[in-house]
Enzyme design. Structure first.
Site, short mmCIF file in Angstrom:
data_model
loop_
_atom_site.label_atom_id
_atom_site.label_comp_id
_atom_site.label_asym_id
_atom_site.label_seq_id
_atom_site.Cartn_x
_atom_site.Cartn_y
_atom_site.Cartn_z
N ARG A 172 0.84 -1.15 -0.04
CA ARG A 172 0.09 0.11 0.14
C ARG A 172 0.81 1.27 -0.16
NH1 ARG A 172 -4.58 0.00 4.28
NH2 ARG A 172 -5.38 1.71 3.15
N CYS A 231 -1.06 5.80 9.20
CA CYS A 231 -1.35 4.56 8.90
C CYS A 231 -2.76 4.71 7.65
CB CYS A 231 -1.85 3.58 9.77
SG CYS A 231 -3.15 4.16 10.70
#
Length: 276
Positions: A172, A231
């Site tokens: 990611r 995050c």
């Protein structure tokens, strides 16, 4: 006070004259509410707290898990029996993300005696209970700001002036895949530091020495206001802040994280394995 507690330490304290308040923060990303799992068996005396509904505000411009309203959060904590002068232990199903979110929120809101059960419920070897406790109302009154918090602009600046860690999975970060948010990639200048590397195969945190070596290798020096974490939506990032605390490095959390950053098309996006 240490940020984590072992199962044996928790058993000993729970049997003592002034046991800690226990909060069960079991949570499944994108999955159903875990209240039924709690009802099937939990550490005796633990109160269930719903991360999505009670440890976050409504999803929106602030990301998928924006910070809850402090007054609403305080009411939930008082209802769970939390008082300002009584220790609190939080746990989840073992991943540690949800428990760390509760730990961070309580610490940010001014509670100084909060610990995470290392290894979560899976580390607990004592009995489980299906009884729902009815704790006496606590007196905890949130005072937000006791832990450092970043907004998007501050996170962008820290990525250039200090160390901004991206706690998501490497794919990611690189932008290879993005299963949730508008676009893949990372905040320019941020360094990849997957949360998964904070723990061993048993789900328990690495030793303080091992964690310190990890974060030092990523560029942390221990200077105040130098390290920040983000995050996907501010949940696993809290786990990284917890790991940094264990290692002896103070760190700020960008709570909006990638879900907030990537929703704004005017903000730059970097891809690939390098911070850029």
């Amino acid at each position: 006070m240490n940020a984590i507690i072992t199962a044996s330490e928790l058993a000993s304290e729970s049997a003592g004259p002034r046991p800690p308040v226990l909060l069960d923060i079991r949570w499944q990303l994108g999955g159903p509410n875990q209240r039924s799992a709690y009802a099937s068996g939990h550490i005796p005396g633990a109160v269930f707290v719903d991360l999505d509904a009670e440890l976050a505000g409504p999803p929106g411009k602030g990301g998928r898990h924006p910070l809850p309203d402090p007054d609403a959060f305080g009411a939930v904590m008082r209802g769970a029996g939390v008082s300002g002068d009584r220790p609190v232990v939080v746990y989840d199903g073992g991943q540690g993300w949800a428990a760390a979110r509760a730990w961070w929120l309580l610490r940010w809101a001014g509670h100084t005696q909060v610990r995470v059960l290392d290894g979560g419920l899976g580390a607990w070897t004592g009995p489980l209970s299906a009884e729902t406790p009815g704790p006496a109302e606590g007196d905890f009154a949130p005072v937000p700001g006791s832990l450092p918090l970043l907004d998007a602009d501050a996170a962008a600046a820290l990525a250039r002036s200090g160390l901004l860690l991206d706690a998501r999975a490497p794919e990611r970060y690189r932008g290879d895949v993005e299963p949730i948010d508008r676009v893949g990639g990372h905040i320019p200048g941020a360094v990849s530091a997957p949360t998964s590397a904070n723990v061993g195969e048993d789900g328990r945190f690495l030793t303080p020495e091992a964690l310190a070596a990890r974060f030092s290798g990523l560029g942390a020096t221990g200077k105040t206001d130098e390290v920040g974490v983000y995050c996907g939506s501010g949940v696993s990032g809290a786990h990284e802040v917890l790991a940094l605390e264990i290692a002896g490095f103070p760190a700020a959390l960008y709570s909006g994280s990638w879900s907030e950053w990537s929703s704004d098309e005017s903000r730059p996006v970097a891809t690939g394995p390098e911070p850029q």
